[in-house]
Write an enzyme that holds these catalytic residues in place. Structure first.
Site, PDB file in Angstrom:
ATOM      1  N   ASP A 105     -18.874 -85.491   1.278  1.00 41.50           N
ATOM      2  CA  ASP A 105     -19.897 -84.739   0.535  1.00 41.50           C
ATOM      3  C   ASP A 105     -20.906 -85.683  -0.116  1.00 41.50           C
ATOM      4  OD1 ASP A 105     -19.862 -81.989   0.763  1.00 41.50           O
ATOM      5  OD2 ASP A 105     -18.269 -81.699  -0.706  1.00 41.50           O
ATOM      6  N   LYS A 119     -18.211 -74.267   7.620  1.00 42.41           N
ATOM      7  CA  LYS A 119     -17.905 -75.683   7.848  1.00 42.41           C
ATOM      8  C   LYS A 119     -16.767 -75.834   8.855  1.00 42.41           C
ATOM      9  CE  LYS A 119     -19.559 -76.954   3.256  1.00 42.41           C
ATOM     10  NZ  LYS A 119     -19.206 -77.200   1.849  1.00 42.41           N
ATOM     11  N   GLN A 135     -14.400 -77.741  -2.401  1.00 43.01           N
ATOM     12  CA  GLN A 135     -15.525 -76.818  -2.538  1.00 43.01           C
ATOM     13  C   GLN A 135     -15.772 -76.457  -4.002  1.00 43.01           C
ATOM     14  OE1 GLN A 135     -17.521 -75.758   0.061  1.00 43.01           O
ATOM     15  NE2 GLN A 135     -18.804 -74.803  -1.497  1.00 43.01           N
TER      16      GLN A 135
END
Length: 293
Positions: free
Chosen positions: A119, A52, A96
């Site tokens: 997200d 990412k 995460q």
């Protein structure tokens, strides 16, 4: 059989994102900024976050990685999330997963400001998605929809079977495929571990989205001729034949299913690459204030 090539689509879309990111910099004097929080040393998480960050750099975003070891308290993590929420220089924040057992992932997800939730996991974004309102769509389903759009896959009136009901992929995917939109307008069956006659249900699908987390779960005898097969699975196994020391398998038995499919995603090289594009597009939309002012 035709490949839904995540590498091709992701590279094409990242070039478009880079052009828009440069326009944001020229207009505002700052790059779109994504912050990632990584807790612990999970190998998969390390790989995903590194990818990412690398992709942010590639498209002209600023990215920041905040690391904690496994012993960080829930309170300390939540305090850091709130600090980032208040920072006007940050457009997107991801924490995460998975998190250590002593930290409640739901608390962390709900603590993230929904206007920075790139997200797409916050209840406000999920609720707005269900009502077909502007929102940050969960990155993996978003990436899949972008791929279907790029290849002009006809979805209207088709029977879509989603295997797996997670909040990250399966459930939002079922909502998106049923919405009055293009891609969308499917009749959707959301299946899971308690579904009776699962193989029979899958066999009736025009479009299969496999997101169950089991290596080669979908076999050729479950797939009807001409089905579109989207494999979300990323199952890592130790391998002595690869440089990395592990090999990736999807949820679909690609070798035997591919000859029956009209379109199919490979693993790797399919949905995983599109997930990052979904994240980048959400971050760009946040920087441009396209969804929340």
């Amino acid at each position: 059989m035709n490949l839904l090539d995540g590498k091709y689509v992701s590279e094409k879309l990242k070039q478009e994102i880079a052009v828009e990111a440069a326009e944001v910099l020229a207009t505002t004097g700052r790059k779109p900024h994504l912050v990632a929080i990584l807790v612990g040393n999970d190998g998969g998480s390390e790989t995903y976050v590194a990818s990412k960050m690398k992709n942010c750099e590639k498209v002209g975003f600023k990215s920041s990685l905040i690391r904690y070891d496994d012993s960080v308290s829930e309170a300390e993590l939540l305090a850091k999330v709130e600090e980032i929420n208040q920072d006007p220089e940050v457009d997107g924040l991801i924490v995460q997963l998975p998190l250590p057992k002593h930290i409640d992932p739901e608390k962390v997800t709900e603590k993230i400001d929904h206007r920075k939730d790139v997200d797409g996991f916050h209840p406000i974004n999920l609720g707005r998605m269900m009502r077909n309102l502007p929102c940050f769509i969960p990155a993996t389903p978003y990436g899949i929809m972008l791929m279907l759009e790029e290849y002009k896959i006809e979805t209207s009136g088709k029977h879509c079977v989603v295997i797996g009901r997670s909040n990250i992929v399966g459930s939002p995917m079922s909502i998106l495929m049923a919405r009055n939109a293009a891609p969308g307008n499917c009749t959707v069956t959301l299946t899971h571990s308690r579904t009776q006659n699962l193989e029979e249900v899958i066999r009736s699908a025009d479009i299969i989205v496999a997101a169950i987390g089991k290596k080669n779960f979908v076999t050729a005898d479950m797939v009807k001729e001409g089905a579109v097969v989207i494999d979300v699975g990323i199952n890592r196994e130790v391998s002595e034949t690869t440089k990395s020391g592990y090999k990736l398998y999807g949820d679909v038995d690609f070798e035997n299913v591919a000859p029956k499919a009209s379109w199919i995603t490979p693993v790797p090289g399919g949905v995983g690459l599109m997930t990052i594009v979904g994240l980048l597009k959400n971050t760009l939309a946040s920087a441009k204030k396209e969804i929340y002012k």
